[in-house]
Design a protein around this motif. Structure first.
Motif, short mmCIF file in Angstrom:
data_model
loop_
_atom_site.label_atom_id
_atom_site.label_comp_id
_atom_site.label_asym_id
_atom_site.label_seq_id
_atom_site.Cartn_x
_atom_site.Cartn_y
_atom_site.Cartn_z
N SER A 1 0.80 -1.23 0.00
CA SER A 1 0.00 0.00 0.00
C SER A 1 0.83 1.28 0.00
O SER A 1 0.41 2.29 0.56
CB SER A 1 -0.94 -0.02 1.21
OG SER A 1 -0.24 -0.37 2.40
N VAL A 2 1.99 1.25 -0.65
CA VAL A 2 2.80 2.46 -0.77
C VAL A 2 2.19 3.34 -1.86
O VAL A 2 2.00 2.88 -2.99
CB VAL A 2 4.26 2.11 -1.11
CG1 VAL A 2 5.08 3.38 -1.34
CG2 VAL A 2 4.89 1.26 -0.01
N ASP A 3 1.88 4.59 -1.53
CA ASP A 3 1.23 5.45 -2.52
C ASP A 3 1.89 6.80 -2.69
O ASP A 3 1.38 7.64 -3.43
CB ASP A 3 -0.26 5.62 -2.19
CG ASP A 3 -0.48 6.30 -0.83
OD1 ASP A 3 0.51 6.59 -0.14
OD2 ASP A 3 -1.65 6.52 -0.47
N LEU B 1 3.12 -0.53 -5.30
CA LEU B 1 2.51 0.80 -5.31
C LEU B 1 1.01 0.65 -5.43
O LEU B 1 0.51 -0.03 -6.33
CB LEU B 1 3.05 1.61 -6.48
CG LEU B 1 4.56 1.87 -6.47
CD1 LEU B 1 4.96 2.68 -7.71
CD2 LEU B 1 4.99 2.58 -5.21
N GLN B 2 0.29 1.29 -4.53
CA GLN B 2 -1.17 1.24 -4.58
C GLN B 2 -1.68 2.29 -5.55
O GLN B 2 -1.34 3.47 -5.44
CB GLN B 2 -1.78 1.46 -3.19
CG GLN B 2 -3.31 1.36 -3.22
CD GLN B 2 -3.93 1.39 -1.84
OE1 GLN B 2 -3.24 1.34 -0.83
NE2 GLN B 2 -5.25 1.48 -1.80
N VAL B 3 -2.51 1.84 -6.48
CA VAL B 3 -3.05 2.71 -7.52
C VAL B 3 -4.55 2.88 -7.29
O VAL B 3 -5.28 1.91 -7.08
CB VAL B 3 -2.82 2.10 -8.93
CG1 VAL B 3 -3.40 3.02 -10.01
CG2 VAL B 3 -1.32 1.88 -9.16
N ASN B 4 -5.01 4.11 -7.32
CA ASN B 4 -6.45 4.40 -7.23
C ASN B 4 -7.01 4.26 -8.64
O ASN B 4 -7.19 5.23 -9.37
CB ASN B 4 -6.67 5.80 -6.67
CG ASN B 4 -8.13 6.09 -6.37
OD1 ASN B 4 -9.03 5.35 -6.77
ND2 ASN B 4 -8.38 7.18 -5.68
N GLY C 1 -4.27 5.76 -2.78
CA GLY C 1 -3.56 5.32 -3.97
C GLY C 1 -3.18 6.47 -4.87
O GLY C 1 -3.83 7.51 -4.87
N CYS C 2 -2.13 6.27 -5.63
CA CYS C 2 -1.70 7.27 -6.60
C CYS C 2 -2.47 7.09 -7.90
O CYS C 2 -3.10 6.06 -8.14
CB CYS C 2 -0.20 7.17 -6.84
SG CYS C 2 0.33 5.60 -7.57
N LEU D 1 2.30 -3.58 -8.56
CA LEU D 1 1.19 -2.68 -8.32
C LEU D 1 0.07 -3.39 -7.57
O LEU D 1 -0.14 -4.60 -7.70
CB LEU D 1 0.63 -2.14 -9.64
CG LEU D 1 1.62 -1.44 -10.58
CD1 LEU D 1 0.91 -1.03 -11.87
CD2 LEU D 1 2.26 -0.23 -9.91
N MET D 2 -0.68 -2.60 -6.80
CA MET D 2 -1.85 -3.09 -6.08
C MET D 2 -3.01 -2.15 -6.33
O MET D 2 -2.81 -0.94 -6.47
CB MET D 2 -1.56 -3.16 -4.58
CG MET D 2 -2.72 -3.75 -3.75
SD MET D 2 -3.93 -2.53 -3.16
CE MET D 2 -3.36 -2.25 -1.49
#
Length: 234
Positions: free
Chosen positions: A100-102, A125-128, A137-138, A161-162
């Motif tokens: 969940s790194v954003d 990397l958490q993506v919105n 998320g980014c 990615l997550m």
């Protein structure tokens, strides 16, 4: 009532079937048992059934369980919840994966606070992916710069990615969300070959893991179908 061991067997068979139907390599999709709010005794039952990877959302709760299960070897702890900057030191010390790194600030702190003797911390990397106001998320457009900068951090291994797409959207839209995340990872691998392994897609949960696997998931995060429904809040 099904036991946790029975549930793990059922979910594992679903994963295997979906992997085969997608024409993918057997064993290429892994089960992350989401164990937030579950007592350590439930995790012991899951471990006895062969489950070794657990996803936790709440740091203090996770640390308590890590201590309670310290007698058991080969447990892999994944942090999957929102990350506050003042919690990065403990996360860096206690977990082998963070999904969940954003933002760059969090990545830098995790790298600085990860002991080199522990080996690199695996991060996603958490993506919105659906640009929801309520989700962390980014954005997809932020990924190239973020990947370039994180690739320079010494104690992190950028695995992929997550995303947590809206599960209530129509199936076609949900599939498209998974496909967009897979496409973003493929693009990053082509553009940033030295940034990290970039071999991981953390997506799919109890209700949609088959769709996620069809679109390339390598970790599916399953809580309810492993541990049963969480008790209603009083």
């Amino acid at each position: 009532m099904s036991s946790i061991a029975d549930n793990i067997g059922s979910v594992t068979r679903r994963i295997q079937k979906a992997t085969l139907q997608a024409g993918r390599e057997p064993g290429s999709v892994h089960l992350l048992a989401v164990s937030k709010t579950r007592p350590a005794e439930d995790l012991r039952e899951a471990i006895a059934a062969g489950q070794t990877a657990f996803g936790e959302n709440y740091l203090q709760e996770a640390l308590d369980k890590i201590d309670a299960l310290a007698d058991l070897p080969d447990i892999h702890w994944h942090f999957i919840g929102p990350i506050q900057s003042n919690k990065t030191r403990q996360i860096a010390a206690a977990f082998s994966w963070v999904h969940s790194v954003d933002r760059l600030k969090v990545a830098r702190r995790l790298s600085e606070q990860r002991a080199a003797t522990m080996g690199p911390l695996n991060i996603c990397l958490q993506v919105n992916i659906n640009e929801e106001d309520s989700k962390a998320g980014c954005g997809l457009e932020e990924l190239p710069d973020l990947v370039s900068e994180i690739g320079e951090l010494p104690n992190l291994s950028l695995r992929g990615l997550m995303a947590i797409p809206d599960p209530d959207q129509p199936e076609a839209d949900l599939r498209l969300s998974f496909r967009k995340l897979a496409g973003a990872l493929k693009d990053l691998k082509a553009r940033h070959p030295g940034a990290g392994p970039l071999d991981t897609l953390s997506m799919g949960m109890s209700g949609d893991l088959e769709l996620a696997i069809a679109e390339g998931a390598t970790w599916v995060r399953v809580g309810t179908d492993v541990f049963g429904a969480r008790p209603a809040k009083s």
